[in-house]
Motif scaffolding. Structure first.
Motif, mmCIF file in Angstrom:
data_model
loop_
_atom_site.group_PDB
_atom_site.id
_atom_site.type_symbol
_atom_site.label_atom_id
_atom_site.label_comp_id
_atom_site.label_asym_id
_atom_site.label_seq_id
_atom_site.Cartn_x
_atom_site.Cartn_y
_atom_site.Cartn_z
ATOM 1 N N GLY A 130 29.255 -12.855 -1.007
ATOM 2 C CA GLY A 130 30.154 -12.923 -2.148
ATOM 3 C C GLY A 130 29.407 -13.132 -3.467
ATOM 4 N N THR A 131 30.213 -13.490 -4.456
ATOM 5 C CA THR A 131 29.702 -13.787 -5.795
ATOM 6 C C THR A 131 30.179 -15.171 -6.196
ATOM 7 O OG1 THR A 131 29.788 -11.423 -6.364
ATOM 8 C CG2 THR A 131 29.572 -12.981 -8.189
ATOM 9 N N PRO A 132 29.408 -16.215 -5.882
ATOM 10 C CA PRO A 132 29.840 -17.582 -6.215
ATOM 11 C C PRO A 132 30.079 -17.794 -7.703
ATOM 12 C CG PRO A 132 28.068 -17.645 -4.617
ATOM 13 C CD PRO A 132 28.175 -16.219 -5.063
ATOM 14 N N SER A 133 29.389 -17.030 -8.563
ATOM 15 C CA SER A 133 29.555 -17.239 -10.004
ATOM 16 C C SER A 133 30.915 -16.778 -10.513
ATOM 17 C CB SER A 133 28.438 -16.543 -10.783
ATOM 18 O OG SER A 133 28.285 -15.190 -10.390
ATOM 19 N N LEU A 134 31.763 -16.197 -9.646
ATOM 20 C CA LEU A 134 33.160 -15.941 -10.020
ATOM 21 C C LEU A 134 33.963 -17.239 -10.107
ATOM 22 C CD1 LEU A 134 34.189 -12.784 -7.934
ATOM 23 C CD2 LEU A 134 33.896 -12.938 -10.415
ATOM 24 N N PHE A 135 33.525 -18.278 -9.387
ATOM 25 C CA PHE A 135 34.244 -19.553 -9.400
ATOM 26 C C PHE A 135 33.984 -20.298 -10.705
ATOM 27 C CE2 PHE A 135 35.001 -18.584 -5.123
ATOM 28 C CZ PHE A 135 35.902 -19.485 -4.578
ATOM 29 N N SER A 136 34.966 -21.052 -11.137
ATOM 30 C CA SER A 136 34.817 -21.781 -12.396
ATOM 31 C C SER A 136 33.787 -22.893 -12.239
ATOM 32 C CB SER A 136 36.160 -22.382 -12.831
ATOM 33 O OG SER A 136 36.422 -23.580 -12.127
ATOM 34 N N PRO A 137 32.997 -23.169 -13.277
ATOM 35 C CA PRO A 137 32.023 -24.265 -13.218
ATOM 36 C C PRO A 137 32.668 -25.610 -12.885
ATOM 37 C CG PRO A 137 31.568 -22.869 -15.100
ATOM 38 C CD PRO A 137 32.885 -22.411 -14.537
#
Length: 443
Positions: A130-137
């Motif tokens: 996946g792309t974890p950086s899609l999740f909000s900080p």
């Protein structure tokens, strides 16, 4: 890569771990293993959504619900102006309510696993996708806070997160750093716009450079993932990718050959790849260039500046233990009388529903003694510096005699070195690593 980004033979649905009788039987089963101590323990967290499913990717990744993109096979076109639109909106492709629901499922999953590892120290954390950086900080901060509250800070201090240049925003990277992430692994793959388009990536070269520059300024450790042997790629183009990565001052490079994996779009419709001779030339050239720039090759595809090796992946390759939480996550856990491998439901919606129902969506397989030589060597022989003989005894709970026959065969063929106390491939063994590893398969 992670890596759990680790890669068989799982049991049928009838052997799922669902009953107390099953658990009691495993706890008290007779054992041929003898552990003086448990191996190091890492934590892998899988965040499965992407804004596009890349045509070469066989990882457990799923299209974000609000993404306007789809899996595509994009022909190679010389287009230096390639620039996907809507970059600032990519983060919005994953609704915040879904992010929160998934985070709650992760924490419930972790709570289920805690009794297995009471008293053990956490070594490292890796957030992959996946792309974890899609999740909000903010939610990454909540997630890491929940982990720290239950397991403490990792002993190595290393907390890695994967990021996609197409989802890069300065404020998001700053937020991930404040949340406690100190190592960012950026899936660049190539700095060539035409090759990015051929790979179906959502970013362009300018975005990749900007993302890496920001990461280098913010994070203690920065890895760049690069692929080589791309469609129509030649040696000069592959070397240009390495040169750009070196110029950006990253601390780590992961150099992978593009391969056609089953059940991917590229497997069904393969693109035109370099011939075998060109592939060998490219591989030798990029590895030589990385070494010349001061990167040490410490694993088959991993290169690091001195003192910047990935501790989480070293634990994998050293046959350490790891918890895995999230849709499709794998785990390897040692107990006093057995070693088990686990996997979870690949579908994120099914995974969340099961965790919300207090179920454990696990498939569990106990490794047989005869499997341990191959399981161990599959990982340890990837290390350029070799693996201490003591690791097999310590992390498999078995005597070195188990390895005697295949080691003799490997020595006779010149595939391993004759260094006392060390399992280390020769240059020939490293080149034919698959053949060397297969020698340790149970007959």
């Amino acid at each position: 890569m992670d890596q759990n980004k680790g890669k068989g033979g799982l049991p049928s649905a009838t052997s799922l771990v669902t009953s107390a009788d099953n658990l009691v039987g495993r706890v008290f089963m007779p054992s041929e293993l003898r552990f003086a101590a448990m191996p190091p323990l890492a934590l892998y967290i899988h965040l499965p959504w992407c804004v596009r499913k890349c045509p070469y990717c066989d990882f457990n990744s799923h299209l974000a619900p609000e993404s306007k993109l789809r899996e595509v096979g994009v022909p190679l076109v010389s287009d230096t102006n390639h620039a996907p639109t809507g970059e600032q909106g990519f983060a919005e492709s994953l609704p915040i309510d879904l992010q929160r629901r998934y985070l709650n499922a992760l924490v419930a999953d972790l709570d289920h696993q805690l009794p297995k590892i009471w008293g053990r120290k956490l070594y490292s954390i890796f957030i992959g996708g996946g792309t974890p950086s899609l999740f909000s900080p903010e939610l990454i901060d909540d997630l890491l806070g929940a982990v720290r509250a239950r397991l403490g800070m990792p002993q190595s201090g290393e907390i890695t997160m994967e990021a996609n240049p197409g989802t890069f925003e300065q404020a998001r990277f700053e937020g991930f750093r404040r949340a406690g992430v100190n190592r960012l692994s950026i899936g660049v793959q190539t700095f060539s716009d035409s090759h990015l388009k051929a790979l179906g990536r959502v970013h362009n070269s300018g975005q990749a450079v900007a993302a890496v520059r920001s990461a280098v300024a913010l994070f203690d450790e920065v890895n760049i993932d690069l692929m080589y042997a791309l469609p129509h790629q030649n040696v000069e183009q592959a070397l240009a990718d390495v040169a750009q990565a070196v110029a950006l001052n990253s601390t780590h490079l992961s150099l992978y050959q593009l391969t056609m994996e089953p059940n991917t779009l590229f497997a069904a419709k393969p693109p035109p790849l370099p011939d075998d001779d060109t592939l060998i030339d490219i591989e030798e050239a990029v590895q030589k260039a990385a070494k010349a720039a001061g990167f040490e090759q410490y694993e088959i595809s991993a290169f690091a500046k001195p003192g910047h090796r990935c501790q989480h992946n070293l634990n994998y390759w050293g046959f350490g233990d790891y918890l895995g939480i999230g849709a499709g996550a794998h785990a390897k856990i040692s107990y006093p009388n057995r070693i088990e491998r686990e996997t979870r439901h690949r579908n994120p919606m099914a995974y969340m529903e099961e965790m919300e129902g207090a179920a454990q969506p696990l498939e569990v397989r106990t490794l047989a003694v005869k499997e341990l030589p191959f399981e161990f060597m599959l990982n340890a022989l990837r290390l350029a510096d070799g693996a201490p003989e003591s690791w097999f005894v310590e992390r498999c709970g078995r005597p070195l005699n188990d390895l005697q026959k295949p080691l003799k065969q490997a020595l006779a063929k010149g595939l391993v070195e004759t260094q006392p106390g060390l399992f280390k491939p020769t240059e020939l063994g490293f080149r034919f690593l698959n053949d060397l590893q297969e020698m340790f398969l149970a007959s």
